[in-house]
Design a protein around this motif. Structure first.
Motif, PDB file in Angstrom:
ATOM      1  N   HIS A  32       0.860  -1.182   0.000  1.00 48.86           N
ATOM      2  CA  HIS A  32       0.000   0.000   0.000  1.00 48.86           C
ATOM      3  C   HIS A  32       0.899   1.236   0.000  1.00 48.86           C
ATOM      4  CE1 HIS A  32      -3.827   2.041   0.981  1.00 48.86           C
ATOM      5  NE2 HIS A  32      -3.122   2.801   1.798  1.00 48.86           N
ATOM      6  N   ASP A  34       0.917   5.349   0.077  1.00 51.09           N
ATOM      7  CA  ASP A  34       0.101   6.508   0.444  1.00 51.09           C
ATOM      8  C   ASP A  34       0.665   7.798  -0.131  1.00 51.09           C
ATOM      9  OD1 ASP A  34      -1.983   5.469   2.276  1.00 51.09           O
ATOM     10  OD2 ASP A  34      -0.262   4.844   3.473  1.00 51.09           O
ATOM     11  N   HIS A  65      -2.840   4.743  -2.891  1.00 50.78           N
ATOM     12  CA  HIS A  65      -3.936   5.466  -2.224  1.00 50.78           C
ATOM     13  C   HIS A  65      -3.662   6.966  -2.325  1.00 50.78           C
ATOM     14  CE1 HIS A  65      -5.856   6.381   2.019  1.00 50.78           C
ATOM     15  NE2 HIS A  65      -6.500   6.962   1.045  1.00 50.78           N
ATOM     16  N   MET A  67      -4.353  10.552  -1.503  1.00 49.97           N
ATOM     17  CA  MET A  67      -4.996  11.534  -0.616  1.00 49.97           C
ATOM     18  C   MET A  67      -4.653  12.911  -1.180  1.00 49.97           C
ATOM     19  SD  MET A  67      -4.131   9.518   2.895  1.00 49.97           S
ATOM     20  CE  MET A  67      -2.932   8.483   2.047  1.00 49.97           C
ATOM     21  N   ASP A 176      -8.285   0.666   6.167  1.00 53.65           N
ATOM     22  CA  ASP A 176      -6.986   1.338   6.282  1.00 53.65           C
ATOM     23  C   ASP A 176      -6.977   2.250   7.498  1.00 53.65           C
ATOM     24  OD1 ASP A 176      -4.551   2.599   5.842  1.00 53.65           O
ATOM     25  OD2 ASP A 176      -5.204   3.660   4.031  1.00 53.65           O
TER      26      ASP A 176
HETATM   27 ZN    ZN Z   1      -3.611   4.503   2.982  1.00 48.14          ZN
END
Ligand code: ZN
Ligand code: DX5
Length: 217
Positions: A32, A34, A65, A67, A176
């Motif tokens: 994963h 971020d 992911h 953001m 998460d």
């Molecule tokens: Zn994440």
């Protein structure tokens, strides 16, 4: 089948290649990654060059992911940098742009994910569900690793699991934030199939034991 996705946010960034290799040996199913832009969340993490380098260093599936505000601007570049799946926040843009961003990810041959912040109701995912490979339910406020698991998000996981099953979809359901050996069984019981874990894997010396404990095996 439960998949464990260690979050490299908690890895040693000076040794990302060996950290990725280490968690792969320890049983990680995917990684994963971020991405934080300092606007959608009050933190800045990493972006294209780091992803491209990590892509060369590992054959693990890369779950990216974002953001990031208005991710439509960047999704193609994350696909090109080596993402296998790109997930975007439903709160980050208009419905039209969200749909367009998902279409662009798909047209690059990559998998699509949609993420819900804790304050966002489960229903927000409904208009997109058929187009998604993955739904990600945040179990902390996005922005930082090492936060406490929000158990009241389990109802959201259960609701989305119900919709996925009722529609006969194969969409994965990921959680998460604050996932560890104690909170993972709650997520699995609620219907999650992919568990992200940052500090509960990377902050442990025995990562194989940490991953096995989260998986419940
Ligand atoms: Zn994440
Ligand atoms: C938080 C990130 C998470 C974070 C999880 O905004 O999306 O992926 O790395 O870290 P832990 O597992 O430590 O809560």
């Amino acid at each position: 089948m439960i998949a464990i996705a260690p979050s490299v946010l908690s890895a040693d960034f000076a040794h990302l290649a060996s950290e990725a290799e280490d968690v792969k040996r320890a049983g990680a199913d995917l990684l994963h990654f971020d991405v934080m832009d300092g606007a959608f969340v009050p933190n800045i993490s990493m972006g294209f060059p780091v992803l491209a380098s990590l892509r060369k260093a590992t054959d693990l599936f890369l779950d990216v992911h974002l953001m990031v505000d208005r991710p439509l601007r960047y999704v193609e570049r994350f696909c090109e940098a080596g993402a296998d799946l790109v997930s975007i926040h439903v709160e980050a843009d208009t419905p039209e742009n969200t749909r367009e961003a998902l279409a662009r990810i798909r047209s690059q041959g990559k998998k699509t994910g949609l993420v819900l912040k804790p304050m966002t109701p489960a229903e927000a995912v409904l208009p997109y569900l058929e187009e998604l490979d993955l739904v990600l339910v945040m179990t902390v406020e996005p922005g930082f690793g090492g936060q406490r698991f929000m158990a009241d998000m389990l109802d959201k996981v259960r609701a989305i699991r119900g919709w996925i099953d009722a529609r006969g979809l194969s969409c994965a359901l990921e959680v998460d934030g604050g996932v560890d050996a104690a909170t993972a069984p709650l997520c699995i019981a609620a219907g999650a199939t992919v568990l992200v874990a940052g500090s509960a894997v990377f902050n442990k010396t025995d990562r194989a034991a940490a991953i096995a404990a989260i998986r419940g095996s």
